[in-house]
Design an enzyme around this catalytic site. Structure first.
Site, mmCIF file in Angstrom:
data_model
loop_
_atom_site.group_PDB
_atom_site.id
_atom_site.type_symbol
_atom_site.label_atom_id
_atom_site.label_comp_id
_atom_site.label_asym_id
_atom_site.label_seq_id
_atom_site.Cartn_x
_atom_site.Cartn_y
_atom_site.Cartn_z
ATOM 1 N N GLU A 38 0.822 -1.219 0.000
ATOM 2 C CA GLU A 38 0.000 0.000 0.000
ATOM 3 C C GLU A 38 0.850 1.261 0.000
ATOM 4 O O GLU A 38 0.574 2.222 0.725
ATOM 5 C CB GLU A 38 -0.986 -0.016 1.187
ATOM 6 C CG GLU A 38 -2.080 -1.054 1.026
ATOM 7 C CD GLU A 38 -3.222 -0.886 2.008
ATOM 8 O OE1 GLU A 38 -3.262 0.132 2.717
ATOM 9 O OE2 GLU A 38 -4.076 -1.771 2.066
ATOM 10 N N GLY A 39 1.883 1.260 -0.824
ATOM 11 C CA GLY A 39 2.807 2.380 -0.904
ATOM 12 C C GLY A 39 4.031 2.091 -0.070
ATOM 13 O O GLY A 39 3.986 2.184 1.157
#
Length: 813
Positions: free
Chosen positions: A500-501
C-alpha cells in the site's frame, strides 16, 4: 532619540498588523494613522520624503489592477518558467483526497477550539457486540502456528466463518447485506483479529480496503451495486484487486497493462467492449478470488467512445469474474505470512464495456477512484496490524520482563532493558492514540496525507517495537515454535513496510509532496492558475491568491520569531485544556508556525527542485507527521483516566515525537542548499535552545517499570486485543503467569528476604518453599499458589524442540 523611538514604535505597529492578519485596507489605515500620530512626537516623521514612498507602496498594494501589473503578473510569469508541470496522476491524486487536521497543522496557526470540540470515535452497540462475539469467537478458533507452519492457509471452517459472519462485508452498507460499520469499528475489529493472527487479519482486511467492494460503493452503477455487493457481503464472491505488476508498483502511472476499445463477441452477441492483456503480481486473495478488479490503461484509437479528440483515456478500473475465459489465476506467492497472495494474468481477453466500474462514463478515471479508496484504506488496515503487533509486544514483553529473572531480579529492572521496554510502551500508546485520531478523520472524508502519515509511521514504529521485543526476550524470541508469542509478528514486519505504498516512497514523496499541495492554504490554487492560459482573468485570480499567500507567510514569519524568542508565553492552546495538554498544544502551535515558514521558504527558493531533493522534503514531512502524532497522543491522553501512569506514557511519547520533529528541522536547515537561509531559519526557529528535551533517564526507568504493572494504560492497550489465559497458548501462558505473580508477589518477597538472610535453605525454589512453610515464614495456605506460579514461570521460559528435520514438534527445553 525621539525619532528612533518613534520609528521603533511604528515598526512595532506594522508588525502587529501583519501578525494579526488584518485586512490589507484596514492595516494600511492603521499604519498611516499610527505614523501620522507619531509624527507629533517626532516631527521628522512628517517629512514628505518619508511619506511619499510609504503612501505609494500602500496605494500599489491596495489597488489590485496596479498591483497585478507591477508585481504579481511578473511573479506569475517567472514562476511559470521555474516550476515543473504537474502530471495527470499527481493532480488526480491531490483532487481525490481531502484535508483534515493536517491542514491546520500546516497552517501555522491551528484551530484549537475545533480540536477541543472534536471527540474521538466510539463504537455503537452493534459494533461493540460484533467485537465481543464474532471477533472473539473467530480469534478463539485460530492457531497461528498451525496456520503458518502446517496448513499454510486458514482452516476451512475459519474461511466459512469469515464469510458467514460478514468479515468481508464490514464496509458494505446494510441495504446490500453488509454490516455498514464505521472506519473506527473496522479498525477495531481488524486490530483485535490481528493480535491473534496476522494471516487472518490480512485476509479480512483486503476486501474492506482497496478492493472491488469499496470501488463499487463509491463509483459503481446501480446495476453493478445490485449485482455484486450482496454477493460480496454474503461471501458468495471473494474479491481481489490487481494493481501492481512486474513493471509497476508505487508508480501506477507506469502500468504497462493495456486495453483497447473495440467490438467483440460476448455471450453470442457483438458488443462494444475492451480487448485487454495484463500481468499482475502480489495480489492478495488472488489464489481464491472469484471476482477480480483490474487497473489498466485504456486506449480508443477508433474513437468508438464518441470523443474524437481522445486516443488514450488513461487508467481505468474494471470488474470481471475469475472464471472469464483467458484469465489465469490460482497460483501463489510466498510472503512472510501465509495469507493468499498470487499473480493474475490474461492475454487478449475481451470484456463488455459495462464491466468498467461506474460504466463507460468512468473510462480513464481509475486513478482518481483508486486514490480515493486507497486514501481511506491506507489509514485503517496496516495501522490496525501495526497497532495489534505493538499491543502484543506491550503485554507479552511487559509480562516476560517481570517474570524472567537474572541475578535474582526481574530483567525488566535492568536499565538497559528498560530503554527497550519504555520505547515499546510509548509505541503501543502512540499507535493506539493515532488509530483513534486517524479513524476520526475518516468520518469526514478521505484525508490522503493523514492516512499516508498513519501508514508510514505505524509500520515503522511496529518494526522498532518488535525489534525491541526480540531483544528483551533474547533466545526465547529467536527460536521458532508455538511457545514464541513474538516471532511470527517479526516475520510479518516487511509486509506492512512494503505494501500500500512502499515506506520509502511514502515518506520521501507523499507526506510532504501531497501535504504541501493539499494542506497549504494557497499553494495548490496558485499551481493550478500557473498551468492555465495567461489572460486577464487568471492574472486577477492569481494576484488575489498570491497576496493572500504573502500576508500568510509574513504573519507566520513574525509568529515564528515571537514564539521562538518567548517560547510558550504567546502560543495558543485549546481554551479548556488541562495543564498537561496545554503545554504540549502550545509546543504544537509553535512548531506549526515553524513548519509553515520553513516550507514556504524552501518552496520559494528551491521551487520544483525541492520535489526531487527527497531527503529535504522528507524531513519536512517528518515534522508534519510528528505534529500529527503529538496531536493524537494529546487527544488519547485526555480520553483515559487521569493518573500518573497515563501522564508518564503520554509525556514520554510526546517528548519522543517533538525530539524527532526537532531533529528533522535541524537536518533540513543544515542541509539547505542556500546556507545563509538555512542558518537564518535555524536561529529563527531555535534562537536559544531546543524547546523539548529527550525523556530523562528517570522517566525511562519509571516507564520501564510501568509496563510490568497492571494499570489504566495496560487496560487501555488491551482494548481491541484478544486476551486469553489458556496455559497451552504462548500469550495466554504469559498472561496467566503475570496475573498470578501479582497475587503471590508479597509472599515471594518475604521468601527471598528470608533466603538471603539464611533463614530458609534449599537448592531450588521447591525446597525453599517447603522450608519456608515448615518454619512459618509464609502461611501453608499459600503453598499451592506459589508452587503453581513457579511451575508456570518455568513453562514461560521453555523453548520448543523439534525433530532433526524440523518437521515434528517433540517437546520443550
Amino acid at each position: 532619540m525621539l525619532f528612533l523611538l518613534s520609528v521603533i514604535v511604528w515598526l512595532f505597529v506594522i508588525a502587529v498588523v501583519i501578525y494579526r492578519e488584518l485586512p490589507l485596507w484596514l492595516g494600511s489605515i492603521i499604519v498611516l494613522v499610527a505614523g501620522w500620530a507619531l509624527g507629533f512626537i517626532s516631527p521628522a516623521l512628517h517629512s514628505v520624503f518619508l511619506w511619499l514612498p510609504v503612501v505609494a507602496i500602500l496605494i500599489v498594494l491596495n489597488v489590485p489592477p496596479l498591483r497585478s501589473v507591477l508585481i504579481s503578473a511578473r511573479v506569475k510569469t517567472k514562476l511559470a518558467t521555474l516550476l515543473p508541470p504537474m502530471s495527470i496522476t499527481e493532480r488526480e491524486a491531490l483532487e481525490a483526497g481531502t484535508a483534515w487536521w493536517d491542514k491546520e497543522l500546516f497552517s501555522g496557526k491551528p484551530d484549537w477550539k475545533w480540536f477541543e470540540q472534536t471527540a474521538l470515535p466510539t463504537l455503537t452497540e452493534r459494533e461493540q457486540s460484533f467485537l465481543d462475539n464474532e471477533v472473539e469467537d473467530l480469534c478463539a478458533m485460530l492457531d497461528e502456528w498451525e496456520i503458518q507452519h502446517e496448513r499454510k492457509d486458514l482452516p476451512p471452517h475459519v474461511w466459512q466463518f469469515l464469510k458467514e459472519k460478514g468479515f468481508f462485508a464490514l464496509i458494505i452498507p446494510t441495504e446490500y447485506g453488509g454490516l455498514g460499520f464505521s472506519a473506527y469499528a473496522q479498525s477495531s475489529a481488524m486490530t483485535k483479529l490481528a493480535t491473534r493472527s496476522i494471516t487472518a487479519g490480512v485476509t479480512a482486511m483486503v476486501p474492506n480496503s482497496l478492493g472491488p467492494g469499496e470501488l463499487l460503493m463509491h463509483f459503481g452503477t446501480d446495476a453493478q451495486k445490485q449485482h455484486w455487493l450482496p454477493r460480496l457481503a454474503s461471501g458468495e464472491e471473494i474479491p481481489c484487486f490487481g494493481l501492481t505488476g512486474p513493471e509497476a508498483g508505487s508508480d501506477a502511472g507506469s502500468i504497462p497493462d493495456r486495453g483497447v476499445v473495440c467490438y467483440g463477441e460476448h455471450e453470442g452477441q457483438q458488443v462494444l467492449g475492451i480487448r485487454m492483456s495484463f500481468a499482475k503480481r502480489w495480489i492478495t486473495l488472488a489464489p481464491v478470488a472469484t471476482v477480480i478488479g483490474l487497473a489498466f490503461k485504456l486506449f480508443d484509437p477508433e474513437h468508438l467512445l464518441g470523443d474524437a479528440s481522445k486516443n488514450e483515456y488513461g487508467i481505468t478500473c474494471v470488474l470481471l469474474p475469475a472464471t472469464h475465459p483467458g484469465v489465469e489465476i490460482g497460483l501463489r506467492h510466498n510472503p512472510s505470512a501465509p495469507f493468499m497472495n498470487g499473480p493474475v494474468s490474461g492475454t487478449d481477453i475481451f470484456i463488455p464495456l459495462d464491466w468498467i466500474i461506474g460504466g463507460a462514463q468512468m473510462a480513464g478515471k481509475g486513478w482518481r477512484m483508486l486514490m480515493h479508496c486507497l486514501g481511506a484504506g491506507r489509514g485503517i488496515s496496516l495501522p490496525a496490524v501495526s497497532t495489534a503487533s505493538s499491543k502484543v509486544c506491550y503485554r507479552a514483553v511487559g509480562a516476560f520482563a517481570r517474570i524472567r529473572e537474572q541475578f535474582h531480579s526481574p530483567v525488566g529492572r535492568f536499565e538497559g532493558v528498560q530503554e527497550a521496554t519504555a520505547d515499546i510502551a510509548a509505541t503501543a500508546y502512540t499507535l493506539e492514540a493515532m488509530r483513534h485520531w486517524v479513524t476520526r478523520g475518516l468520518v469526514e472524508g478521505s484525508p490522503s496525507v493523514v492516512t499516508a502519515i498513519a501508514k508510514y509511521h505505524s509500520t515503522e514504529m511496529m518494526r522498532t517495537a518488535v525489534d525491541h521485543a526480540m531483544d528483551v526476550m533474547g533466545g526465547r524470541g529467536v527460536q521458532m515454535g508455538p511457545r514464541n508469542p513474538i516471532v511470527l509478528a517479526y516475520q510479518a514486519v516487511p509486509i506492512g513496510i512494503t505494501v500500500e505504498g512502499a515506506n520509502i516512497m511514502t515518506r520521501s514523496l507523499m507526506i510532504f509532496g501531497q501535504g504541501a499541495m493539499r494542506c497549504h492554504p494557497y499553494l495548490f490554487d496558485e499551481y493550478t492558475l500557473l498551468a492555465q492560459p495567461d489572460n486577464a482573468d487568471t492574472r486577477a485570480r492569481f494576484d488575489k491568491i498570491f497576496f493572500k499567500h504573502v500576508g500568510f507567510t509574513s504573519s507566520r514569519f513574525l509568529r515564528m520569531f515571537v514564539l521562538g524568542l518567548f517560547g510558550n508565553i504567546f502560543a495558543a492552546a485549546p481554551p479548556n485544556a488541562s495543564p498537561f495538554a496545554r503545554k504540549w498544544c502550545q509546543q504544537i502551535d509553535r512548531f506549526s508556525s515553524t513548519l509553515a515558514v520553513t516550507a514556504d521558504v524552501g518552496l520559494v527558493i528551491m521551487g520544483g527542485s525541492l520535489k526531487v531533493r527527497e531527503m529535504l522534503s522528507a524531513r519536512l514531512g517528518d515534522v508534519l507527521s510528528q505534529l500529527f502524532i503529538a496531536s493524537s497522543i494529546i487527544k488519547f491522553h485526555a480520553s483515559l483516566p487521569a493518573d500518573p501512569i497515563n501522564d508518564l506514557h503520554a509525556e514520554y511519547a510526546l517528548r519522543r515525537a517533538f525530539v524527532e520533529a526537532q531533529r528533522a528541522l535541524i537536518g533540513f536547515y543544515e542541509n539547505f542548499p542556500v546556507r545563509f537561509f538555512g542558518w537564518f531559519l535555524k536561529h529563527l526557529a531555535f534562537p536559544l535552545r531546543m524547546p523539548v528535551k529527550h525523556a530523562t533517564d528517570q522517566m525511562t526507568r519509571d516507564l520501564g517499570m510501568a509496563i510490568m504493572q497492571p494499570g489504566s494504560v495496560r487496560d487501555a492497550i488491551s482494548e481491541c486485543a484478544y486476551r486469553t489465559f489458556d496455559e497451552n497458548d504462548a500469550q495466554g501462558r504469559l498472561e496467566l503467569t503475570f496475573q498470578l505473580l501479582h497475587e503471590v508477589e508479597p509472599q515471594l518477597i518475604v521468601m527471598r528476604k528470608a533466603h538471603r538472610k539464611g533463614e530458609i535453605v534449599g537448592s531450588n525454589f521447591d525446597q525453599q518453599l517447603i522450608d519456608a512453610i515448615q518454619k512459618g515464614v509464609i502461611p501453608a495456605i499459600d503453598h499451592h499458589k506459589l508452587s503453581e506460579y513457579e511451575r508456570l514461570r518455568r513453562e514461560c521460559l521453555y523453548t520448543d524442540v523439534f525433530d532433526f528435520e524440523l518437521k515434528e514438534l517433540r517437546g520443550r527445553a
